[in-house]
Motif scaffolding. Structure first.
Motif, short mmCIF file in Angstrom:
data_model
loop_
_atom_site.label_atom_id
_atom_site.label_comp_id
_atom_site.label_asym_id
_atom_site.label_seq_id
_atom_site.Cartn_x
_atom_site.Cartn_y
_atom_site.Cartn_z
N ASP A 1 -3.51 -24.59 0.07
CA ASP A 1 -3.06 -24.34 1.44
C ASP A 1 -1.67 -23.71 1.43
OD1 ASP A 1 -5.35 -25.56 2.67
OD2 ASP A 1 -4.48 -27.51 2.17
N VAL A 2 -1.34 -23.07 2.52
CA VAL A 2 0.02 -22.56 2.70
C VAL A 2 0.92 -23.78 2.90
CG1 VAL A 2 1.50 -21.25 4.27
CG2 VAL A 2 -0.77 -20.39 3.71
N PRO A 3 2.03 -23.86 2.17
CA PRO A 3 2.91 -25.03 2.32
C PRO A 3 3.53 -25.11 3.71
CG PRO A 3 3.66 -23.58 0.53
CD PRO A 3 2.52 -22.92 1.20
N ALA A 4 3.67 -26.30 4.21
CA ALA A 4 4.32 -26.51 5.50
C ALA A 4 5.73 -25.93 5.44
CB ALA A 4 4.37 -28.00 5.83
N GLY A 5 6.13 -25.25 6.51
CA GLY A 5 7.47 -24.68 6.57
C GLY A 5 7.67 -23.45 5.70
N PHE A 6 6.58 -22.81 5.30
CA PHE A 6 6.69 -21.65 4.41
C PHE A 6 7.57 -20.55 5.01
CE2 PHE A 6 3.23 -20.14 7.05
CZ PHE A 6 3.40 -18.76 7.09
N GLU A 7 7.64 -20.50 6.32
CA GLU A 7 8.43 -19.47 7.00
C GLU A 7 9.91 -19.55 6.65
OE1 GLU A 7 6.75 -21.94 8.51
OE2 GLU A 7 5.16 -21.09 9.73
N GLN A 8 10.36 -20.73 6.22
CA GLN A 8 11.78 -20.95 5.90
C GLN A 8 12.12 -20.54 4.47
OE1 GLN A 8 13.03 -22.13 8.82
NE2 GLN A 8 10.89 -22.33 9.40
N ARG A 9 11.14 -20.22 3.65
CA ARG A 9 11.36 -19.95 2.23
C ARG A 9 11.70 -18.48 2.00
NH1 ARG A 9 12.51 -24.62 0.77
NH2 ARG A 9 12.81 -23.59 -1.20
N ALA A 10 12.54 -18.23 1.02
CA ALA A 10 12.90 -16.85 0.66
C ALA A 10 11.99 -16.29 -0.43
CB ALA A 10 14.35 -16.79 0.19
N HIS A 11 11.44 -17.17 -1.27
CA HIS A 11 10.62 -16.70 -2.39
C HIS A 11 9.51 -17.71 -2.67
CE1 HIS A 11 10.65 -15.00 -6.80
NE2 HIS A 11 9.51 -14.79 -6.17
N ILE A 12 8.28 -17.28 -2.46
CA ILE A 12 7.11 -18.11 -2.73
C ILE A 12 6.28 -17.40 -3.79
CG2 ILE A 12 4.97 -19.08 -1.79
CD1 ILE A 12 6.38 -19.22 0.93
N VAL A 13 5.80 -18.17 -4.76
CA VAL A 13 4.95 -17.60 -5.81
C VAL A 13 3.62 -18.35 -5.80
CG1 VAL A 13 4.71 -17.19 -8.29
CG2 VAL A 13 6.94 -16.93 -7.19
N GLU A 14 2.56 -17.59 -5.91
CA GLU A 14 1.20 -18.11 -5.97
C GLU A 14 0.56 -17.64 -7.26
OE1 GLU A 14 -0.68 -19.77 -3.62
OE2 GLU A 14 0.65 -19.72 -1.89
N ILE A 15 -0.20 -18.50 -7.90
CA ILE A 15 -0.95 -18.13 -9.09
C ILE A 15 -2.43 -18.27 -8.74
CG2 ILE A 15 -1.44 -18.64 -11.52
CD1 ILE A 15 1.36 -19.97 -11.61
N VAL A 16 -3.17 -17.20 -8.99
CA VAL A 16 -4.59 -17.17 -8.65
C VAL A 16 -5.39 -17.02 -9.94
CG1 VAL A 16 -6.36 -16.07 -7.24
CG2 VAL A 16 -3.96 -16.06 -6.48
N SER A 17 -6.29 -17.95 -10.17
CA SER A 17 -7.10 -17.90 -11.39
C SER A 17 -8.22 -16.88 -11.25
CB SER A 17 -7.68 -19.28 -11.70
OG SER A 17 -8.72 -19.58 -10.79
N GLN A 18 -9.04 -16.80 -12.29
CA GLN A 18 -10.19 -15.90 -12.27
C GLN A 18 -11.39 -16.52 -11.57
OE1 GLN A 18 -10.47 -15.28 -16.51
NE2 GLN A 18 -8.94 -13.63 -16.47
N ASP A 19 -11.28 -17.77 -11.18
CA ASP A 19 -12.37 -18.50 -10.53
C ASP A 19 -12.52 -18.03 -9.09
OD1 ASP A 19 -14.11 -20.33 -9.39
OD2 ASP A 19 -12.98 -22.09 -10.04
#
Length: 139
Positions: free
Chosen positions: A93-111
């Protein structure tokens, strides 16, 4: 402008997470690893202890007495994350309060089961005005 960075096609999502955390720590960055369950948090905690045999990545689970003084924290409540920390989202899920963050990183597997929720998060970040970046995962 806030950045949402997606590392896609990771053959081992947790190993890639540890590699990124090691790089950020070496560069002097603070990191918040957002997990949506305790089992995942415990696995990442353990992996960071042994990831680089000749290096030490100082980290604690959120709530630890040394949390405020430790550059890498693992937790479930992103509101507890330091404002200047890179937020590594290991949740579907998108983390709560994501709008306040300057840098978000997501890792997506091959699944494929991992890719669909990642696409939804990608759209949410883009709608939130983030500068979207994508790169192929190395590890």
């Amino acid at each position: 402008m806030a950045v949402a960075e997606f590392h896609h096609d990771a053959p081992d999502k947790l190993r890639h997470a540890c590699a990124l955390v090691a790089q950020w720590h070496a560069a002097g960055r603070r990191v918040w690893i957002h997990c949506d369950n305790d089992a995942l948090a415990a696995r990442l905690d353990q992996m960071l202890w042994v990831f680089e045999p000749l290096a030490f990545i100082p980290h604690v689970r959120d709530g630890h007495p040394l949390s405020d003084a430790t550059p890498v924290r693992i937790g479930r409540d992103p509101a507890s994350a330091p404002a200047d920390a890179v937020l590594l989202n290991m949740s579907h899920d998108v983390p709560a309060g994501f709008e306040q963050r300057a840098h978000i990183v997501e890792i997506v597997s091959q699944d494929p089961a991992d890719r669909d929720p990642a696409r939804t998060r990608f759209v949410r970040y883009r709608q939130g005005g983030f500068d979207m970046q994508t790169r192929k995962a190395e590890a």
